[in-house]
Every structure is written in C-alpha cells, then in structure tokens.
Design a protein around this motif. Sequence first.
Motif, PDB file in Angstrom:
ATOM      1  N   GLU A  36       5.744 -11.351  66.828  1.00 39.34           N
ATOM      2  CA  GLU A  36       5.399 -12.281  67.332  1.00 39.34           C
ATOM      3  C   GLU A  36       4.012 -12.204  68.055  1.00 39.34           C
ATOM      4  O   GLU A  36       2.908 -13.012  68.200  1.00 39.34           O
ATOM      5  CB  GLU A  36       6.304 -12.766  68.471  1.00 39.34           C
ATOM      6  CG  GLU A  36       6.074 -14.123  69.325  1.00 39.34           C
ATOM      7  CD  GLU A  36       7.330 -14.441  70.377  1.00 39.34           C
ATOM      8  OE1 GLU A  36       7.075 -14.489  71.354  1.00 39.34           O
ATOM      9  OE2 GLU A  36       8.354 -14.288  69.733  1.00 39.34           O
ATOM     10  N   ARG A  37       3.816 -11.063  69.111  1.00 40.69           N
ATOM     11  CA  ARG A  37       2.583 -10.817  69.771  1.00 40.69           C
ATOM     12  C   ARG A  37       2.984  -9.230  70.330  1.00 40.69           C
ATOM     13  O   ARG A  37       3.775  -8.826  69.994  1.00 40.69           O
ATOM     14  CB  ARG A  37       2.405 -11.782  70.807  1.00 40.69           C
ATOM     15  CG  ARG A  37       3.272 -11.472  72.101  1.00 40.69           C
ATOM     16  CD  ARG A  37       2.778 -12.616  73.214  1.00 40.69           C
ATOM     17  NE  ARG A  37       3.579 -12.211  74.216  1.00 40.69           N
ATOM     18  CZ  ARG A  37       4.682 -13.021  74.633  1.00 40.69           C
ATOM     19  NH1 ARG A  37       5.406 -13.909  74.037  1.00 40.69           N
ATOM     20  NH2 ARG A  37       5.472 -12.568  75.838  1.00 40.69           N
ATOM     21  N   ARG A  38       1.739  -8.726  70.561  1.00 42.41           N
ATOM     22  CA  ARG A  38       1.372  -7.342  71.020  1.00 42.41           C
ATOM     23  C   ARG A  38       0.775  -7.200  72.085  1.00 42.41           C
ATOM     24  O   ARG A  38      -0.357  -7.709  72.001  1.00 42.41           O
ATOM     25  CB  ARG A  38       0.964  -6.368  69.750  1.00 42.41           C
ATOM     26  CG  ARG A  38       1.035  -4.993  69.956  1.00 42.41           C
ATOM     27  CD  ARG A  38       0.335  -4.312  69.329  1.00 42.41           C
ATOM     28  NE  ARG A  38       0.124  -4.943  67.795  1.00 42.41           N
ATOM     29  CZ  ARG A  38       0.753  -4.512  66.491  1.00 42.41           C
ATOM     30  NH1 ARG A  38       1.884  -3.456  66.772  1.00 42.41           N
ATOM     31  NH2 ARG A  38       0.766  -4.975  65.300  1.00 42.41           N
ATOM     32  N   THR A  39       1.282  -6.579  73.019  1.00 43.03           N
ATOM     33  CA  THR A  39       0.359  -6.221  74.419  1.00 43.03           C
ATOM     34  C   THR A  39       0.366  -5.003  74.720  1.00 43.03           C
ATOM     35  O   THR A  39       1.393  -4.347  75.309  1.00 43.03           O
ATOM     36  CB  THR A  39       0.906  -6.881  75.496  1.00 43.03           C
ATOM     37  OG1 THR A  39       0.979  -8.380  75.176  1.00 43.03           O
ATOM     38  CG2 THR A  39       0.018  -6.939  76.992  1.00 43.03           C
ATOM     39  N   GLY A  40      -0.672  -4.267  74.361  1.00 43.77           N
ATOM     40  CA  GLY A  40      -0.699  -2.835  74.549  1.00 43.77           C
ATOM     41  C   GLY A  40       0.219  -2.177  73.635  1.00 43.77           C
ATOM     42  O   GLY A  40       0.159  -2.429  72.315  1.00 43.77           O
ATOM     43  N   ARG A  41       1.001  -1.306  74.029  1.00 43.46           N
ATOM     44  CA  ARG A  41       2.073  -0.538  73.013  1.00 43.46           C
ATOM     45  C   ARG A  41       3.462  -1.413  73.102  1.00 43.46           C
ATOM     46  O   ARG A  41       4.335  -0.912  72.644  1.00 43.46           O
ATOM     47  CB  ARG A  41       2.097   0.756  73.493  1.00 43.46           C
ATOM     48  CG  ARG A  41       1.026   1.645  73.338  1.00 43.46           C
ATOM     49  CD  ARG A  41       1.397   3.277  72.942  1.00 43.46           C
ATOM     50  NE  ARG A  41       2.038   3.054  71.561  1.00 43.46           N
ATOM     51  CZ  ARG A  41       2.950   4.188  71.401  1.00 43.46           C
ATOM     52  NH1 ARG A  41       2.938   5.339  72.165  1.00 43.46           N
ATOM     53  NH2 ARG A  41       3.647   4.251  70.170  1.00 43.46           N
ATOM     54  N   ASN A  42       3.514  -2.577  73.848  1.00 41.17           N
ATOM     55  CA  ASN A  42       4.620  -3.449  73.933  1.00 41.17           C
ATOM     56  C   ASN A  42       4.379  -4.517  72.873  1.00 41.17           C
ATOM     57  O   ASN A  42       3.272  -4.955  72.778  1.00 41.17           O
ATOM     58  CB  ASN A  42       4.911  -3.844  75.168  1.00 41.17           C
ATOM     59  CG  ASN A  42       5.445  -3.003  76.176  1.00 41.17           C
ATOM     60  OD1 ASN A  42       6.659  -2.453  75.827  1.00 41.17           O
ATOM     61  ND2 ASN A  42       4.894  -2.528  77.181  1.00 41.17           N
ATOM     62  N   CYS A  43       5.489  -4.819  72.112  1.00 38.79           N
ATOM     63  CA  CYS A  43       5.243  -6.133  71.205  1.00 38.79           C
ATOM     64  C   CYS A  43       6.615  -6.752  71.373  1.00 38.79           C
ATOM     65  O   CYS A  43       7.933  -6.408  71.775  1.00 38.79           O
ATOM     66  CB  CYS A  43       5.171  -5.499  69.828  1.00 38.79           C
ATOM     67  SG  CYS A  43       6.413  -4.553  69.218  1.00 38.79           S
ATOM     68  N   TRP A  44       6.499  -8.222  70.904  1.00 37.76           N
ATOM     69  CA  TRP A  44       7.785  -8.887  71.084  1.00 37.76           C
ATOM     70  C   TRP A  44       8.114  -9.447  69.515  1.00 37.76           C
ATOM     71  O   TRP A  44       6.940  -9.698  68.652  1.00 37.76           O
ATOM     72  CB  TRP A  44       7.520 -10.408  71.627  1.00 37.76           C
ATOM     73  CG  TRP A  44       7.606 -10.416  73.013  1.00 37.76           C
ATOM     74  CD1 TRP A  44       6.704 -10.210  74.169  1.00 37.76           C
ATOM     75  CD2 TRP A  44       8.967 -10.439  73.774  1.00 37.76           C
ATOM     76  NE1 TRP A  44       7.220 -10.184  75.222  1.00 37.76           N
ATOM     77  CE2 TRP A  44       8.728 -10.315  75.139  1.00 37.76           C
ATOM     78  CE3 TRP A  44      10.249 -10.745  73.439  1.00 37.76           C
ATOM     79  CZ2 TRP A  44       9.710 -10.316  76.090  1.00 37.76           C
ATOM     80  CZ3 TRP A  44      11.124 -10.675  74.310  1.00 37.76           C
ATOM     81  CH2 TRP A  44      10.975 -10.733  75.487  1.00 37.76           C
ATOM     82  N   ILE A  45       9.220  -9.201  68.927  1.00 40.87           N
ATOM     83  CA  ILE A  45       9.631  -9.417  67.538  1.00 40.87           C
ATOM     84  C   ILE A  45      10.761 -10.380  67.371  1.00 40.87           C
ATOM     85  O   ILE A  45      11.556 -10.361  68.194  1.00 40.87           O
ATOM     86  CB  ILE A  45      10.157  -8.242  67.081  1.00 40.87           C
ATOM     87  CG1 ILE A  45       8.889  -7.017  66.995  1.00 40.87           C
ATOM     88  CG2 ILE A  45      10.592  -8.336  65.494  1.00 40.87           C
ATOM     89  CD1 ILE A  45       9.412  -5.724  66.649  1.00 40.87           C
ATOM     90  N   GLN A  46      10.582 -11.430  66.575  1.00 42.17           N
ATOM     91  CA  GLN A  46      11.260 -12.460  66.380  1.00 42.17           C
ATOM     92  C   GLN A  46      12.310 -12.106  64.978  1.00 42.17           C
ATOM     93  O   GLN A  46      11.815 -11.320  64.008  1.00 42.17           O
ATOM     94  CB  GLN A  46      10.799 -13.678  65.892  1.00 42.17           C
ATOM     95  CG  GLN A  46      10.257 -14.177  67.236  1.00 42.17           C
ATOM     96  CD  GLN A  46       9.532 -15.701  66.711  1.00 42.17           C
ATOM     97  OE1 GLN A  46       9.317 -16.059  65.795  1.00 42.17           O
ATOM     98  NE2 GLN A  46       9.229 -16.423  68.040  1.00 42.17           N
ATOM     99  N   MET A  47      13.621 -12.049  65.050  1.00 43.69           N
ATOM    100  CA  MET A  47      14.245 -11.598  64.066  1.00 43.69           C
ATOM    101  C   MET A  47      15.601 -12.527  63.859  1.00 43.69           C
ATOM    102  O   MET A  47      16.115 -13.094  64.801  1.00 43.69           O
ATOM    103  CB  MET A  47      15.098 -10.271  64.420  1.00 43.69           C
ATOM    104  CG  MET A  47      14.160  -9.140  64.552  1.00 43.69           C
ATOM    105  SD  MET A  47      14.973  -7.518  64.792  1.00 43.69           S
ATOM    106  CE  MET A  47      15.481  -7.003  63.516  1.00 43.69           C
ATOM    107  N   SER A  48      15.982 -12.822  62.642  1.00 54.44           N
ATOM    108  CA  SER A  48      17.137 -13.613  62.189  1.00 54.44           C
ATOM    109  C   SER A  48      17.812 -12.920  60.992  1.00 54.44           C
ATOM    110  O   SER A  48      17.362 -12.358  60.102  1.00 54.44           O
ATOM    111  CB  SER A  48      16.508 -15.149  61.591  1.00 54.44           C
ATOM    112  OG  SER A  48      15.506 -15.574  62.471  1.00 54.44           O
ATOM    113  N   LEU A  49      19.302 -13.027  61.307  1.00 51.37           N
ATOM    114  CA  LEU A  49      20.012 -12.463  60.277  1.00 51.37           C
ATOM    115  C   LEU A  49      21.650 -13.059  60.277  1.00 51.37           C
ATOM    116  O   LEU A  49      21.524 -13.986  61.140  1.00 51.37           O
ATOM    117  CB  LEU A  49      20.206 -10.899  60.725  1.00 51.37           C
ATOM    118  CG  LEU A  49      20.838 -10.683  62.257  1.00 51.37           C
ATOM    119  CD1 LEU A  49      21.950  -9.805  62.363  1.00 51.37           C
ATOM    120  CD2 LEU A  49      19.478 -10.189  62.977  1.00 51.37           C
ATOM    121  N   THR A  50      22.277 -12.670  59.291  1.00 51.03           N
ATOM    122  CA  THR A  50      23.536 -13.552  59.293  1.00 51.03           C
ATOM    123  C   THR A  50      24.894 -12.617  59.390  1.00 51.03           C
ATOM    124  O   THR A  50      25.695 -13.015  59.491  1.00 51.03           O
ATOM    125  CB  THR A  50      23.651 -14.173  57.733  1.00 51.03           C
ATOM    126  OG1 THR A  50      23.440 -13.254  56.548  1.00 51.03           O
ATOM    127  CG2 THR A  50      22.517 -15.053  57.580  1.00 51.03           C
TER     128      THR A  50
END
Length: 249
Positions: free
Chosen positions: A180-194
């Motif tokens: 989703e986005r990256r800030t420095g060494r932190n990132c936000w990730i979107q995940m979908s699973l069943t």
Amino acid sequence: MISKNPEPRETGPQRIAKLLARAGVASRRDVERMIAEGRIALKGAVLTTPATLLTDLAGVTVDGKAVRPPSAPRLFRYYKPQATLTAARDPKGRPTIYDRLPQDLPRLIPVGRLDFMTEGLLLLTNDGELKRQLELPSTGVTRHYRARAFGTVSQAALEDLAEGVTIEGMRYGSIDANLERRTGRNCWIQMSLTEGKNCEVRRVLEYLGLQVSRLIRTGYGPFDLRGLDPGGVDEVDRNQLAQFRNSLK
C-alpha cells in the motif's frame, strides 16, 4: 430478491452438539469439550457422549442453566481492540472480548478468531450453524487485512503469494497481497485470503522477512469496519444477512 420464507430446518433426531451450536451455546467442538467436562446434562443426568441424539433441547442444561431454543440467526459486527482474547475466559487472566462487549447483547459466539494483539472486524452470531457456514474454507468467504510491518519487501514477492506458500510444513493457499505504501523501513500491506488459518497473516509476512507491528482485519466477506470505532458493535441488517447467506457456495 430475498426470500421471505424461513430457512428450512432439519427434522428428526440430531446430535446434541449440533443443536447446542444452533442455539448459540458454543461451537460443536466446544460443546464436545463441555460434555467431556461434565457441564451439560439432560433432565438432571450428566451427559457423557456428544453422540446423544435429540429432537429438541427440552430438559438440557449447561452449567445448571436451561438452554433456550434457537432463535432467528443474527449477526453482529464488532471492532475488536488490541490486547483482548477471542475466548470466553482466560486462565492467565487476560481481558477477553466478553469483558469488553456490552452486557445487553444476546449470547454470541465469534466467527473465527483474532489473536490477542490483532484488532479489527470480528463477526459474532447467536447461531452455531451460521458460524460454521462462514468459517468453512469451502464457502470461499474472503478475509481482508491491513498490516504495518518493519522491513523491506517487493511487490513481486507479495504477488508470488498468489501461488500459495509452505512454511515449516504448513501449506497456506492463495493470498492476494499488495504494497500500500512505504515510509522509511515501515510499510503497510493489504492482504486478502479465504482460509484464515491460525496466525496466517503474521506467519506469512514473517516468512518474507517482515516484522508485523500492527495487524487489522478490515473486512469479512461484504462486512467491514465502516462506522465502528475500537470496541464498537452493531447488528447486521437481517435482510442483508439473508442475501449474503443465499450468495454463499
């Protein structure tokens, strides 16, 4: 169009675990455990086997209290806060969702689980069969998450998760993951699973070399967190619930 006819019910004798799950007492597995612990009785006699067949719950007690017959299936959205356990009680004394939920709600059981530090959408129902229907991988209900993690990962590595991955002998199915986005060494990730295996999102991201610092379940099927603050709860419209159940595999 949503049918106005009630959902057909099975007739004839059924296993007591199934009847108690339908009445919202607990999941079938938990009912079997409660029978083994001697907590369930029929007309005063403690039951010793979950294979007991009954046509209704007349005379059945749990912890000495009579069980009410099942009512119409209901579903609630709950924004589970961090540092709460998805359980009725905890031997270690940690707070549970039932310590945080309003006391005027009916008896409710969780659909799936969120681990202690995971926050976000937890569905709650009074109907054990609805719970089972929503949890089964065969129904294909998609769970959506947002994870904040420390470390570096490429979009290509996340896209490889669509093929599934095996970690320490455990096979995890297809996951749709996007940076989703990256800030420095932190990132936000979107995940979908069943599938929703235990701690699946955390384990998969750790396998990719990431350290998860926050995990939020944002959606379960068509239901999401909109309008809810942490600790908030509301009921899903019954027509919407009926329409959703009719759409399941």
